[in-house]
Scaffold this motif. Structure first.
Motif, PDB file in Angstrom:
ATOM      1  N   VAL A 161      13.582  -1.638  -9.009  1.00  0.00           N
ATOM      2  CA  VAL A 161      12.626  -1.936  -7.935  1.00  0.00           C
ATOM      3  C   VAL A 161      12.170  -0.645  -7.266  1.00  0.00           C
ATOM      4  O   VAL A 161      10.990  -0.465  -6.978  1.00  0.00           O
ATOM      5  CB  VAL A 161      13.237  -2.915  -6.909  1.00  0.00           C
ATOM      6  CG1 VAL A 161      12.320  -3.071  -5.701  1.00  0.00           C
ATOM      7  CG2 VAL A 161      13.482  -4.265  -7.559  1.00  0.00           C
ATOM      8  N   GLN A 202       9.786   1.160  -9.679  1.00  0.00           N
ATOM      9  CA  GLN A 202       8.519   0.478  -9.911  1.00  0.00           C
ATOM     10  C   GLN A 202       7.691   0.326  -8.639  1.00  0.00           C
ATOM     11  O   GLN A 202       6.483   0.454  -8.666  1.00  0.00           O
ATOM     12  CB  GLN A 202       8.771  -0.900 -10.525  1.00  0.00           C
ATOM     13  CG  GLN A 202       9.338  -0.813 -11.927  1.00  0.00           C
ATOM     14  CD  GLN A 202       9.790  -2.163 -12.455  1.00  0.00           C
ATOM     15  OE1 GLN A 202       9.472  -3.202 -11.891  1.00  0.00           O
ATOM     16  NE2 GLN A 202      10.541  -2.143 -13.535  1.00  0.00           N
ATOM     17  N   GLU A 203       8.364   0.029  -7.540  1.00  0.00           N
ATOM     18  CA  GLU A 203       7.632  -0.299  -6.322  1.00  0.00           C
ATOM     19  C   GLU A 203       7.842   0.707  -5.194  1.00  0.00           C
ATOM     20  O   GLU A 203       7.105   0.699  -4.211  1.00  0.00           O
ATOM     21  CB  GLU A 203       8.056  -1.682  -5.811  1.00  0.00           C
ATOM     22  CG  GLU A 203       7.879  -2.789  -6.827  1.00  0.00           C
ATOM     23  CD  GLU A 203       8.510  -4.084  -6.334  1.00  0.00           C
ATOM     24  OE1 GLU A 203       8.871  -4.170  -5.147  1.00  0.00           O
ATOM     25  OE2 GLU A 203       8.643  -5.005  -7.149  1.00  0.00           O
ATOM     26  N   SER A 255      10.226   0.545  -3.135  1.00  0.00           N
ATOM     27  CA  SER A 255      10.855  -0.113  -1.987  1.00  0.00           C
ATOM     28  C   SER A 255      12.355  -0.261  -2.210  1.00  0.00           C
ATOM     29  O   SER A 255      13.139   0.528  -1.715  1.00  0.00           O
ATOM     30  CB  SER A 255      10.198  -1.465  -1.721  1.00  0.00           C
ATOM     31  OG  SER A 255      10.339  -2.316  -2.840  1.00  0.00           O
TER      32      SER A 255
END
Length: 112
Positions: free
Chosen positions: A95, A98-99, A101
């Motif tokens: 996560v 990819q993001e 966050s």
């Protein structure tokens, strides 16, 4: 960037961290990493009351610095009690990558 630390002693960071962390923080200056987090591994059998103490130790060192955003992306796992700890840590890391966050994952309820 991933900072990782075991639960150590009474929840403090290993001396290598406390020795070199100020230099690492300074090296980032005003350009902190956009992706990263804090991974804490612990064994709560012998550190029940300080389990995940590295979270607090890193907080003392990183708050108010360019690396403070890492404190919002924390994964705390106890490999002895969570047989799926690698999958949880891997999913958390995915996560972040990819993001950017990767909010907290905590399989312990022991933040003091």
């Amino acid at each position: 960037m991933i900072f990782a630390s075991p639960t150590y002693g009474q929840g403090e960071l290993h001396h290598v961290w406390t020795t070199h962390l100020p230099q690492l923080i300074q090296s980032f200056g005003a350009a902190p990493p956009t992706q990263g987090g804090l991974l804490v591994l612990g064994d709560r059998r012998y550190h029940g009351h300080t389990f995940a103490g590295a979270v607090n130790a890193f907080h003392r060192h990183l708050r108010g610095t360019p690396l403070a955003p890492l404190l919002g992306r924390i994964c705390v796992v106890d490999p002895r009690e969570n047989p799926a700890w690698q999958q949880h840590a891997s999913a958390w890391l995915d996560v972040i990558l990819q993001e950017g966050s990767g909010g907290p994952y905590d399989d312990a309820e022991y933040h003091h």
